[in-house]
Design an enzyme around this catalytic site. Structure first.
Site, PDB file in Angstrom:
ATOM      1  N   ASP A  83      -4.256   7.757   8.854  1.00 44.91           N
ATOM      2  CA  ASP A  83      -4.847   7.001   7.577  1.00 44.91           C
ATOM      3  C   ASP A  83      -5.125   8.187   6.458  1.00 44.91           C
ATOM      4  O   ASP A  83      -5.300   9.019   6.922  1.00 44.91           O
ATOM      5  CB  ASP A  83      -6.200   6.096   7.889  1.00 44.91           C
ATOM      6  CG  ASP A  83      -6.485   5.047   6.887  1.00 44.91           C
ATOM      7  OD1 ASP A  83      -6.224   3.791   7.453  1.00 44.91           O
ATOM      8  OD2 ASP A  83      -6.744   5.316   5.708  1.00 44.91           O
ATOM      9  N   VAL A 136       1.504   8.743   4.417  1.00 41.80           N
ATOM     10  CA  VAL A 136       2.671   7.919   5.021  1.00 41.80           C
ATOM     11  C   VAL A 136       3.962   8.066   4.078  1.00 41.80           C
ATOM     12  O   VAL A 136       4.956   7.850   4.578  1.00 41.80           O
ATOM     13  CB  VAL A 136       2.434   6.474   5.552  1.00 41.80           C
ATOM     14  CG1 VAL A 136       1.604   6.277   6.393  1.00 41.80           C
ATOM     15  CG2 VAL A 136       2.086   5.693   4.134  1.00 41.80           C
ATOM     16  N   ASN A 189       1.970   0.124   9.886  1.00 43.15           N
ATOM     17  CA  ASN A 189       0.812  -0.952   9.320  1.00 43.15           C
ATOM     18  C   ASN A 189       0.445  -0.736   7.931  1.00 43.15           C
ATOM     19  O   ASN A 189       0.079  -1.315   7.164  1.00 43.15           O
ATOM     20  CB  ASN A 189      -0.096  -1.219  10.151  1.00 43.15           C
ATOM     21  CG  ASN A 189      -1.362  -1.979   9.874  1.00 43.15           C
ATOM     22  OD1 ASN A 189      -1.309  -3.033   9.796  1.00 43.15           O
ATOM     23  ND2 ASN A 189      -2.260  -1.233   9.249  1.00 43.15           N
ATOM     24  N   TYR A 247       5.055  -6.072  -4.665  1.00 40.88           N
ATOM     25  CA  TYR A 247       4.438  -6.238  -3.494  1.00 40.88           C
ATOM     26  C   TYR A 247       5.763  -7.146  -2.766  1.00 40.88           C
ATOM     27  O   TYR A 247       6.027  -6.511  -1.435  1.00 40.88           O
ATOM     28  CB  TYR A 247       3.356  -7.231  -3.236  1.00 40.88           C
ATOM     29  CG  TYR A 247       2.579  -7.458  -2.071  1.00 40.88           C
ATOM     30  CD1 TYR A 247       2.057  -6.366  -1.342  1.00 40.88           C
ATOM     31  CD2 TYR A 247       2.754  -8.495  -1.422  1.00 40.88           C
ATOM     32  CE1 TYR A 247       1.637  -6.438   0.182  1.00 40.88           C
ATOM     33  CE2 TYR A 247       2.500  -8.963   0.002  1.00 40.88           C
ATOM     34  CZ  TYR A 247       1.545  -7.681   0.520  1.00 40.88           C
ATOM     35  OH  TYR A 247       1.267  -7.972   1.599  1.00 40.88           O
ATOM     36  N   LYS A 252       8.121  -5.965   0.400  1.00 39.92           N
ATOM     37  CA  LYS A 252       8.146  -6.678   1.706  1.00 39.92           C
ATOM     38  C   LYS A 252       9.313  -7.191   1.981  1.00 39.92           C
ATOM     39  O   LYS A 252       9.764  -7.290   3.472  1.00 39.92           O
ATOM     40  CB  LYS A 252       6.739  -7.825   1.815  1.00 39.92           C
ATOM     41  CG  LYS A 252       5.621  -6.984   1.429  1.00 39.92           C
ATOM     42  CD  LYS A 252       5.214  -5.967   2.776  1.00 39.92           C
ATOM     43  CE  LYS A 252       3.853  -5.455   2.708  1.00 39.92           C
ATOM     44  NZ  LYS A 252       3.552  -4.509   3.723  1.00 39.92           N
TER      45      LYS A 252
END
Length: 244
Positions: A37, A61, A87, A150, A154
């Site tokens: 994180d 990430v 995640n 978004y 996805k």
């Protein structure tokens, strides 16, 4: 025997919310887990809570170098990686006309490019381990429409999951996507959106938001050998929303 005994996992965005719930369950089921994180304080707190089988590594990430560092650290401390849970992600609910190019590229980098980088970085380690499972966290908005930015990312996670599953099958590596609906996490239940989300939850067929642990149970199944014949598939956990 514990369901993840002998497994070494990397879970991104695991300092809180769903990622932390996944990490807790993985540890309970016998895995060694690298938690990553950008939030060092919360990430280290989760790792400390989980004990010697958990390790926190600060990670952006969206950078290839950080991915290389995380995989190298996992191998150094625990051994070759055989589970990756992509995640980490962010939400955005602005209209197409209001969204700037900078905002759009940011959500693409965090939600989509990070998944590509994570799989690319971990596959050689999984080859050393002679197999593995990659679980890419998408969203119900990878199945049905939501906000611009978004939704796009996805859907992309869903697509790259299928492509990677076909490419990686001969390595003994499975790749699946998980599509949560409205989950009760800090990212969703913020003060400025809490009332709106709670009102929306009344229209979910099961009449409530999900707890993070309810998603974790599905992620656990996909990480374990119990799902040994599942690859390239979507697994939806949305209380019935996409069935409407």
């Amino acid at each position: 025997m514990a369901r993840l005994e002998g497994k070494i996992a990397i879970i991104t965005g695991a300092a809180q919310g769903m990622g932390a719930a996944h990490a807790r369950l993985f540890i309970e089921e016998g895995a060694k887990v690298v938690i990553t994180d950008l939030n060092t304080e919360k990430g280290e707190a989760v790792a400390k809570e989980l004990g010697e089988n958990a390790l926190f590594v600060k990670q952006n990430v969206t950078t290839e170098q950080d991915w290389a560092t995380v995989v190298a650290k996992a191998e150094e401390v625990f051994g070759p990686v055989n589970v990756l849970v992509n995640n980490a992600g962010i939400t955005m609910s602005k209209s197409l006309l209001e969204t700037t190019e900078e905002e759009y590229r940011r959500i693409v980098d965090i939600n989509q490019v990070s998944v590509f980088l994570g799989m690319k970085a971990v596959i050689p380690s999984m080859q050393k381990a002679e197999g593995g499972s990659i679980v890419n966290i998408s969203s119900m908005n990878g199945i049905v429409a939501g906000a611009v930015g978004y939704t796009d990312t996805k859907f992309a996670v869903r697509g790259i999951t299928k492509a990677a599953a076909m490419e990686c099958s001969h390595y003994g590596i499975r790749v699946n996507s998980v599509h949560p609906g409205v989950i009760e996490t800090p990212m969703i239940v913020q003060e400025d959106t809490k009332a709106q989300v709670e009102e929306f939850a009344k229209h979910i067929p099961l009449k409530r938001m999900a707890k993070p642990e309810e998603v974790s149970n599905l992620v656990l199944y996909l990480a374990s050998d119990e799902s040994s014949y599942s690859t390239g598939s979507e697994f939806i956990v949305d209380g019935g929303l996409t069935a409407m």
